[in-house]
Structure formats: structure tokens, C-alpha cells
Enzyme design. Structure first.
Site, PDB file in Angstrom:
ATOM      1  N   TRP A   1     -20.274  46.277  18.530  1.00  0.00           N
ATOM      2  CA  TRP A   1     -21.368  47.038  17.678  1.00  0.00           C
ATOM      3  C   TRP A   1     -22.797  46.749  18.236  1.00  0.00           C
ATOM      4  O   TRP A   1     -23.218  45.667  18.433  1.00  0.00           O
ATOM      5  CB  TRP A   1     -21.031  46.749  16.186  1.00  0.00           C
ATOM      6  CG  TRP A   1     -22.115  47.723  15.361  1.00  0.00           C
ATOM      7  CD1 TRP A   1     -23.236  47.452  14.888  1.00  0.00           C
ATOM      8  CD2 TRP A   1     -21.629  49.032  14.896  1.00  0.00           C
ATOM      9  NE1 TRP A   1     -23.792  48.502  14.048  1.00  0.00           N
ATOM     10  CE2 TRP A   1     -22.826  49.401  14.149  1.00  0.00           C
ATOM     11  CE3 TRP A   1     -20.579  50.013  15.275  1.00  0.00           C
ATOM     12  CZ2 TRP A   1     -22.837  50.925  13.598  1.00  0.00           C
ATOM     13  CZ3 TRP A   1     -20.441  51.243  14.611  1.00  0.00           C
ATOM     14  CH2 TRP A   1     -21.565  51.622  13.981  1.00  0.00           C
TER      15      TRP A   1
ATOM     16  N   ASP B   1     -23.977  59.962  33.771  1.00  0.00           N
ATOM     17  CA  ASP B   1     -24.042  60.888  32.966  1.00  0.00           C
ATOM     18  C   ASP B   1     -25.171  60.694  31.882  1.00  0.00           C
ATOM     19  O   ASP B   1     -25.320  60.468  30.844  1.00  0.00           O
ATOM     20  CB  ASP B   1     -22.742  60.863  32.067  1.00  0.00           C
ATOM     21  CG  ASP B   1     -22.876  62.103  31.082  1.00  0.00           C
ATOM     22  OD1 ASP B   1     -23.448  63.103  31.147  1.00  0.00           O
ATOM     23  OD2 ASP B   1     -21.943  61.979  30.183  1.00  0.00           O
TER      24      ASP B   1
END
Length: 278
Positions: A95, A186
Site C-alpha cells: 500500500w 504508459d
């Protein structure tokens, strides 16, 4: 190498170091393709992506890309485990606690991306089982041509004809780097986060070895980055004249991909680039 488990709880147990029988999953925003979850177990928080089992190979490639990018000076999301359970594939990552951009955020990000392009290289262009000896051949055969084929039904007769001409002219339109350079693949606003230190964290790569110009071109789509980012990049990695035109061709790959995924709103831009550079 990231380990693949056959049970989500088994993966979470290995990561947390304690047995997990039931984890708390909460849906969060995480993109257009995958389901995304905040996973809490044994005092740990993780980010989980879930998709159909057929996407497991894509998750493995993402892991490999993140591991390669982690060798750069830019912080990168940390992959922890893969899971194939029933009909689903999972990618589990650490996280990321978010913050606000530091005063030097864009300058640091720009310089470090340029350093990554300059300093991390490979012997061939491409990724995985799709590798070529030259940059232009890789971009033609493994990036642009497959997207044109997928988008073929969206294109009118004139644009189809022009697309073939463009593919044949790539050696005139593009330039090759001195060596294959590591790319995020990307890189737009949606594929980096800001950590608690106020610096960039790369996420969701489609990594490969190519020309760093293609990464820089992608940052100009969908609103672009701050001008300080581009100034810092250019100070470390000087751009060859003609970059603006080459950027259009590199970004055609992404525009075609959006045309395929999201529909004809992207068709005018695809037609414009194909016809202009054919």
C-alpha cells in the site's frame, strides 16, 4: 521473482508472517481494467488488483516491469505476490500512503526519468518474448502494427491506406537511441502517485526497452506534465530536433489503444496522425 500462490489467504499469510483466515477487502479506485481493493489483515495494508484468470500473465509482466523500474532513482510500487484462485488472478502490492507534491517534485521527477532512460539498458529492444535488434523494427512490428490491426474496423479506406504507408516510412520518421533504454511504457498522470515524501511513485507500467522519447511523448497526452518536468529532463537528456513530430507517431500507439478500448472519441486524433505522417 515474485511467488505465485493458489489461495489469497495463503499469500496474505506469507506476506504478513501470520496465518490469515479472513481478510478485510474494501473496493477502491484503481483503473478501468482491473478491480482494485484495499486489503487489511494482521495489521498490514495492501493494494490488490483482481481480474479474470486469463490476465495472470499480464500481472506477471507488470511485476517484472516494476522490478526493472525499481532499479531507477524513481520510487516504484512494490509487488508482493501473485495469486491464481478459482477463476481470478490477483496482483498484491504494498500500500502507498500518499502526500502532496514537494517544491522540487517536477524537477526531480524529470531528471530521474532522464537518468533512467540514460542509465538502464539492455541488449535488445522489446520485452519478454518480443524482442528485436533495432528500435524501429520493434516499434513497427510489436507496437504499432498490432494496434493498427486491432483498430482496422474503425478506420476508413483512406486511413487504412495511409496507415500502411506510415508503417513503411517509420525508418524515415523515427530515430534510434544509442542503446535500448528502459521505459515505463504508459506514463501519464494516472500512472504515478505522490508518496508521503512528496515524490513520484511509478505504478501500472507496460515496461519495455526502447527509446526514452516514447515515454516522454506519452507524458504530453491527456493534459501533459508541468513545464519544469520537461526542462529538467532536457537538461540531463538533450532531445534531438524533430521530437514533436516523432512524439505524435509514438503517441499514435496509445491513441489507437484508447480507440480500441473506449471507442470512436479517439478516432479523429488517430486519423489526423496517420494521414499527416504517411
Amino acid at each position: 521473482m515474485i511467488e505465485c500462490y493458489y489461495n489469497l489467504n495463503a499469500a496474505l499469510s506469507a506476506i504478513s508472517g501470520q496465518a490469515v483466515t479472513k481478510a478485510k477487502l474494501r473496493p477502491v479506485s484503481g483503473g478501468d481494467i482491473n478491480e482494485a481493493f484495499l486489503i487489511e489483515c494482521n495489521g498490514h495494508r495492501l493494494f490488490g488488483k483482481r481480474n479474470q484468470l486469463s490476465r495472470l500473465k499480464d500481472f506477471q509482466s507488470e511485476c517484472d516491469g516494476l522490478m526493472a523500474l525499481s532499479k531507477s532513482r524513481i520510487s516504484t510500487a512494490t509487488p508482493l505476490a501473485l495469486v491464481q484462485e478459482d477463476d481470478y488472478a490477483w496482483l498484491l502490492l504494498a500500500w502507498i500512503d500518499t502526500g502532496i507534491k514537494s517544491p522540487d517534485f517536477w524537477a526531480t521527477f524529470g531528471e530521474n526519468l532522464a537518468r533512467m532512460h540514460r542509465e538502464i539498458s539492455a541488449k535488445q529492444f522489446g520485452w519478454g518474448d518480443k524482442q528485436r535488434a533495432t528500435w524501429i523494427e520493434y516499434f513497427r512490428q510489436d507496437k504499432l502494427l498490432p494496434k493498427i490491426k486491432q483498430a482496422w474496423s474503425h478506420l476508413d479506406r483512406k486511413t487504412r491506406h495511409c496507415s500502411n504507408k506510415l508503417l513503411n516510412k517509420l525508418s524515415e520518421r523515427l530515430i534510434s537511441p544509442d542503446q535500448p533504454e528502459l521505459l515505463h511504457g504508459d506514463l501519464w498522470h494516472g500512472n504515478f502517485m505522490v508518496n508521503r515524501d512528496g515524490q513520484a511513485v511509478l505504478i501500472d507500467p507496460n515496461a519495455y526497452y526502447g527509446h526514452g522519447e516514447a515515454d516522454l511523448a506519452m507524458t504530453r497526452l491527456f493534459g501533459g506534465f508541468d513545464s519544469v518536468f520537461y526542462q529538467a529532463y532536457a537538461e540531463y537528456y538533450k532531445l534531438t530536433p524533430g521530437f514533436t513530430e516523432r512524439a505524435d507517431i509514438y503517441n499514435l500507439y496509445h491513441l489507437l489503444n484508447h480507440l480500441i478500448l473506449f471507442g470512436n472519441a479517439y478516432l479523429p486524433d488517430c486519423q489526423r496522425v496517420i494521414q499527416k505522417y504517411s
